[in-house]
Design an enzyme around this catalytic site. Sequence first.
Site, PDB file in Angstrom:
ATOM      1  N   ASP A 266       0.786  -1.064   0.139  1.00 46.35           N
ATOM      2  CA  ASP A 266       0.049   0.149   0.164  1.00 46.35           C
ATOM      3  C   ASP A 266       0.792   1.157   0.033  1.00 46.35           C
ATOM      4  O   ASP A 266       1.938   1.357   0.764  1.00 46.35           O
ATOM      5  CB  ASP A 266      -0.841   0.004   1.358  1.00 46.35           C
ATOM      6  CG  ASP A 266      -1.743   1.315   1.233  1.00 46.35           C
ATOM      7  OD1 ASP A 266      -2.703   1.533   0.582  1.00 46.35           O
ATOM      8  OD2 ASP A 266      -1.250   2.219   2.235  1.00 46.35           O
TER       9      ASP A 266
ATOM     10  N   ASP B 271      -3.325   2.650  -5.635  1.00 47.97           N
ATOM     11  CA  ASP B 271      -2.442   2.856  -4.499  1.00 47.97           C
ATOM     12  C   ASP B 271      -2.183   1.491  -3.779  1.00 47.97           C
ATOM     13  O   ASP B 271      -1.520   1.587  -2.758  1.00 47.97           O
ATOM     14  CB  ASP B 271      -2.700   3.899  -3.408  1.00 47.97           C
ATOM     15  CG  ASP B 271      -4.253   3.539  -2.498  1.00 47.97           C
ATOM     16  OD1 ASP B 271      -4.798   2.715  -3.259  1.00 47.97           O
ATOM     17  OD2 ASP B 271      -4.704   4.278  -1.996  1.00 47.97           O
ATOM     18  N   GLU B 272      -2.582   0.389  -4.342  1.00 49.37           N
ATOM     19  CA  GLU B 272      -2.356  -0.764  -3.662  1.00 49.37           C
ATOM     20  C   GLU B 272      -2.090  -2.139  -4.706  1.00 49.37           C
ATOM     21  O   GLU B 272      -3.129  -1.990  -5.832  1.00 49.37           O
ATOM     22  CB  GLU B 272      -3.591  -1.149  -2.698  1.00 49.37           C
ATOM     23  CG  GLU B 272      -3.374  -2.221  -1.546  1.00 49.37           C
ATOM     24  CD  GLU B 272      -4.464  -2.125  -0.702  1.00 49.37           C
ATOM     25  OE1 GLU B 272      -4.773  -1.269  -0.140  1.00 49.37           O
ATOM     26  OE2 GLU B 272      -5.178  -3.227  -0.539  1.00 49.37           O
TER      27      GLU B 272
END
Length: 282
Positions: free
Chosen positions: A15, A114-115
């Site tokens: 993350d 974002d992950e």
Amino acid sequence: FDYNFEPRGDYLCIDCKSFYASVECVARGLNPLTAMLVVLSGADRPGGLVLASSPTAKRVLGISNVTRKFELPNHPDLIQVPPRMGLYIETNMKIVNIIRRYVSDDDIHVYSIDELFIRYDKVKSLYGNVDVKLFAKAIMRKILQETGIYTTIGIGDNMLLAKLALDNEAKKNPDMMAEWRYEDVPTKVWKIDPITDFWGIGEKTAKRLYNKGIDTIGDLANYNPFLLKTSMGAIGVQLHAHANGIDRSQIDHKFKPLEKSVSNSQVLLRDYTDIREIEVII
């Protein structure tokens, strides 16, 4: 469940910490962990919405990703910037390409901007069977060096456990890393509290579980799965398996949806209390 018969690997869930805000900090030569910055959409309107806030803005000023412009505190050190999606996508691609140097595309699953997930055990022998935590630290360091973005990493026997480790422990640890294995299910997975902190359980599902006397993840894990299937269908069985740390999905089996839904939402510019105004909005 007998974990001896369950697939076991080395999965990483990575993350990017406060991604949009971090990218904006790096672009301005600021430290993403110490700068006080928010990415604000619609800054020209009172109802403009915070899309992301830096860790310091969250901790010191209590700003969340649903804060509106008129709710922002008046602080001299708070930097407000407009969103730049092109820059965020470009940074995301840089991070994915960094990871591609170490694992194949089949071992990467991009979960969101974002992950993402990585399967390490398939390439472990290429790196002298180095421990997965050392590999994870190397990935964190390389991403930080080349993009300035700090990351947190959850490690697990499968993607679910890696995700749970990320959300419930890694983000709180000083080294921004946590490892959850099948053996940790009773002491870690079952202890996730409240129940809505568990991946896949929202308020509505939690209410249905509460009505069955299921108050904790441990209760869910030890509940009769046949009764869950009768009352909740396939999702009940899936939740029961997840509560026991079971996830048999394969990272290289890419999911292709049969059809897509299209939706639209609108963030209101202010709070509405007058019934006539509410009727107009609706």
